[in-house]
Design a protein around this motif. Structure first.
Motif: not given
Ligand code: SAM
Length: 290
Positions: A16-19, A42-47, A88-91, A110-113, A115-117
């Motif tokens: 999690q690194n939020f924009l 969107e993958i990982g919408p976060g906040l 609410e799932q693992d993408a 998505g702003n991807l995590p 570690n799993i991009s």
């Molecule tokens: N989109 C937001 C932003 O730009 O501020 C958050 C981006 S943050 C880099 C990555 C987001 O992906 C987090 O919200 C995190 O919880 C979510 N995330 C991490 N692993 C994930 C997964 N396997 N499947 C779906 N979402 C995941």
């Protein structure tokens, strides 16, 4: 610097690194260019840094978020909750084909995590026929590798496999200061557009992966050596490819030719050893070795 943003403590394990930089957020949303009736996910919408401005432009869309707390926040978001379908799932385990609407392919962003991009992109490549385009924030170096051409030091397994499926173009550069917490590396957004017709005819994608993995696992060796368990020098020369080349000099079209020849050889009963090695290499998960 505090890891708290908008009342949420960033979880490292979820990448999690939020924009928070409005100028960068605007540039990214413009690069995506959402239309009101697009079929968007969107993958990982976060906040919601990207989710909120995109929601202003579209009728509805799906978001996939693994973090339970963040998914709950989005479900009760005061302004955009009615437009969102929150999954609410693992993408990495999500079946993206279920989002395809008959005439409408999916637009993924998505702003991807980080570690799993890479595994996530490989997961998505399996659904390319259902995807119109993808915009991903990644480490800048990963974007460079995705877009690299043969002859470049950054050209590798990721470049070949990504460009086999998609055209890849960098669209926005993003400094660490645009995020909270700030990552240690520069980031960039890439646009990946799946090719409607495979540009390079490959009879087996598994063979392409096997050849590319074998070549780049020993990238300093000539392909005569790195591919010796898959193709002989004679077979390589017959394809009009110099066996003294190294992996980074081989174009995607040439990798496709090598893969087709290796696949053909592996089908022939007289080439049992090549077949065995091909199976051994492909049974090792290639997603984690670029
Ligand atoms: N989109 C937001 C932003 O730009 O501020 C958050 C981006 S943050 C880099 C990555 C987001 O992906 C987090 O919200 C995190 O919880 C979510 N995330 C991490 N692993 C994930 C997964 N396997 N499947 C779906 N979402 C995941």
């Amino acid at each position: 610097m505090s890891n708290k943003h908008l009342g949420h403590t960033a979880r490292k394990r979820f990448g999690q690194n939020f924009l928070h930089d409005e100028y960068i957020i605007d540039k990214i949303v413009s690069a995506i260019g959402p239309k009101h009736d697009d079929n968007i996910v969107e993958i990982g919408p976060g906040l919601g840094a990207l989710t909120e401005p995109v929601a202003e432009l579209v009728d509805s869309f799906t978001v996939i978020e693994l973090d339970r707390d963040l998914a709950a926040r989005l479900r009760s978001h005061p302004f955009i909750r009615d437009k969102l379908t929150v999954v609410e799932q693992d993408a990495l385990k999500f079946d993206f084909s279920q989002l395809r609407q008959s005439q409408k392919k999916i637009r993924v962003f998505g702003n991807l995590p980080y570690n799993i991009s890479t595994p996530l992109m490989f997961h998505l490549f399996k659904y390319c026929e259902h995807i119109q385009d993808m915009h991903f924030m990644l480490q800048h170096e990963v974007v460079q590798r995705l877009c690299a051409k043969s002859g470049s030091k950054l050209y590798g397994r990721l470049s070949v496999m990504a460009q086999y499926y998609c055209s890849a173009v960098p669209v926005v550069m993003v400094p660490p200061s645009a995020f909270k917490p700030a990552p240690k590396v520069d980031s960039a957004v890439v646009r990946l557009s799946p090719r409607s017709l495979p540009q390079y005819a490959v009879s087996s994608v598994a063979s392409l992966q096997t050849i590319v993995t074998a070549a780049f696992n020993q990238r300093r060796k000539t392909i005569r050596n790195s591919l010796k368990n898959l193709l002989s020098e004679v077979q390589i020369v017959a394809l009009d490819i110099d066996p003294d080349s190294r992996a980074e000099q081989i174009t995607i079209a040439q990798f496709a030719k090598l893969a087709n020849a290796s696949h053909k050889a592996s089908q022939a009963p007289s080439h049992e050893p090549s077949h065995k090695v091909a199976q051994e290499i492909s049974s090792h998960d290639p997603r984690h070795s670029d």
